[in-house]
Scaffold this motif. Structure first.
Motif, PDB file in Angstrom:
ATOM      1  N   PHE A   1      21.632 -66.931  25.756  1.00 15.93           N
ATOM      2  CA  PHE A   1      22.690 -67.061  24.983  1.00 15.93           C
ATOM      3  C   PHE A   1      23.840 -67.637  25.970  1.00 15.93           C
ATOM      4  O   PHE A   1      24.574 -68.846  25.678  1.00 15.93           O
ATOM      5  CB  PHE A   1      23.233 -66.059  24.094  1.00 15.93           C
TER       6      PHE A   1
ATOM      7  N   LEU B   1      25.647 -71.272  26.368  1.00 20.89           N
ATOM      8  CA  LEU B   1      27.190 -71.523  26.291  1.00 20.89           C
ATOM      9  C   LEU B   1      27.941 -71.820  27.445  1.00 20.89           C
ATOM     10  O   LEU B   1      28.813 -72.542  27.251  1.00 20.89           O
ATOM     11  CB  LEU B   1      27.697 -70.262  25.722  1.00 20.89           C
TER      12      LEU B   1
ATOM     13  N   SER C   1      28.230 -63.668  17.917  1.00 12.29           N
ATOM     14  CA  SER C   1      27.308 -64.870  18.174  1.00 12.29           C
ATOM     15  C   SER C   1      27.767 -66.104  17.390  1.00 12.29           C
ATOM     16  O   SER C   1      27.679 -67.004  17.651  1.00 12.29           O
ATOM     17  CB  SER C   1      25.918 -64.474  17.893  1.00 12.29           C
ATOM     18  N   ILE C   2      28.120 -65.470  16.141  1.00  9.64           N
ATOM     19  CA  ILE C   2      28.605 -66.652  15.124  1.00  9.64           C
ATOM     20  C   ILE C   2      30.166 -67.017  15.568  1.00  9.64           C
ATOM     21  O   ILE C   2      30.357 -68.386  15.590  1.00  9.64           O
ATOM     22  CB  ILE C   2      28.802 -66.196  13.648  1.00  9.64           C
TER      23      ILE C   2
ATOM     24  N   TYR D   1      29.242 -69.254  18.614  1.00  7.05           N
ATOM     25  CA  TYR D   1      28.566 -70.794  18.232  1.00  7.05           C
ATOM     26  C   TYR D   1      29.731 -71.731  17.627  1.00  7.05           C
ATOM     27  O   TYR D   1      29.698 -72.870  17.855  1.00  7.05           O
ATOM     28  CB  TYR D   1      27.434 -70.345  17.299  1.00  7.05           C
ATOM     29  N   SER D   2      30.598 -71.120  16.547  1.00  7.46           N
ATOM     30  CA  SER D   2      31.393 -71.983  16.147  1.00  7.46           C
ATOM     31  C   SER D   2      32.498 -72.384  17.098  1.00  7.46           C
ATOM     32  O   SER D   2      33.095 -73.371  16.909  1.00  7.46           O
ATOM     33  CB  SER D   2      32.274 -70.975  14.870  1.00  7.46           C
TER      34      SER D   2
ATOM     35  N   LEU E   1      29.985 -74.256  20.749  1.00 11.61           N
ATOM     36  CA  LEU E   1      28.610 -75.032  20.570  1.00 11.61           C
ATOM     37  C   LEU E   1      28.659 -75.884  19.309  1.00 11.61           C
ATOM     38  O   LEU E   1      28.107 -77.004  19.229  1.00 11.61           O
ATOM     39  CB  LEU E   1      27.404 -74.062  20.344  1.00 11.61           C
ATOM     40  N   ASN E   2      29.560 -75.575  18.235  1.00  9.18           N
ATOM     41  CA  ASN E   2      29.814 -76.245  17.081  1.00  9.18           C
ATOM     42  C   ASN E   2      31.114 -76.381  16.614  1.00  9.18           C
ATOM     43  O   ASN E   2      31.582 -75.775  15.616  1.00  9.18           O
ATOM     44  CB  ASN E   2      28.803 -76.009  16.164  1.00  9.18           C
TER      45      ASN E   2
END
Length: 222
Positions: free
Chosen positions: A119, A123, A173-174, A177-178, A181-182
């Motif tokens: 991960f 990142l 992790s959310i 990610y937010s 990564l997104n």
């Protein structure tokens, strides 16, 4: 169901509703976010003199989580790293709490090491100046997961604590990610996912601790 769990659930729902109806700038946002954790803190603190070492550590971990929640709810920039640092301390405290009376069991660290390193590598290109603090934080949450999995007693508190640690990893992790990564991910949807999993993780760890404390007190009283 314990009174504090009912209150925790009710006030958690209040904050989830706040996420979809108001912004961080609203004066109600911060209180609505931290009240559920305050409820859990008081749920343990009222037994603090008689708590075992693990229970006291989890109570302290909840206090640092409260600091982290507060920093991250501040709408101004510059509070992400203090929030991350507060949660890092909370994760380390939880890790220590899970380690009490447990063996090392290095083989159980492998899945967490694989997840954390993978991960982080995904990142890393997006982290910039946050690479070092995020790297430390990923290490801390994976350490917590490993120590929760390595506990010696395969009992109800073990399963509750392990589930809490795993859901905590999911919640963080959310966030990553937010954020990295997104960035186009819908903020409301991301916040709901983060807070639902975060509240669930904390109440599972709390319930594991409370269940274990009740078992210990029951033995002492017999």
């Amino acid at each position: 169901m314990a009174k504090e769990i009912v209150l925790f659930v009710l006030f958690s729902v209040v904050h989830l509703l706040a996420i979809v109806t108001i912004t961080k700038e609203d004066g109600f946002y911060l209180p609505s976010k931290i009240i559920p954790i305050i409820i859990l803190i008081f749920g343990l603190m009222r037994f603090y003199p008689t708590l075992e070492k693990r229970g006291k550590l989890v109570a302290i971990g909840l206090v640092f989580s409260l600091f982290g929640d507060s920093f991250l709810a501040i709408p101004k920039e510059g509070y992400f790293v203090p929030g991350l640092g507060s949660f890092l301390i909370a994760q380390l405290i939880y890790s220590y709490a899970f380690t009490i009376d447990s063996k090392i069991k290095p083989i159980l660290a492998i899945p967490f090491l694989l997840f954390g390193s993978s991960f982080f590598m995904v990142l890393a290109p997006k982290l910039g100046a946050l690479m070092i603090p995020v790297g430390f934080y990923i290490s801390a949450i994976c350490l917590m997961g490993w120590r929760a999995a390595a506990r010696n007693s395969i009992t109800k508190p073990f399963y509750l604590g392990l589930a809490g640690a795993l859901v905590f990893i999911l919640s963080d992790s959310i966030i990553a990610y937010s954020m990295f990564l997104n960035r186009e991910m819908d903020r409301t949807f991301a916040s709901l996912g983060i807070m639902i999993t975060y509240y669930l993780a904390q109440v599972l760890i709390y319930s594991a601790t409370k269940s274990e404390e009740l078992d210990v007190q029951s033995v002492k009283n017999t």
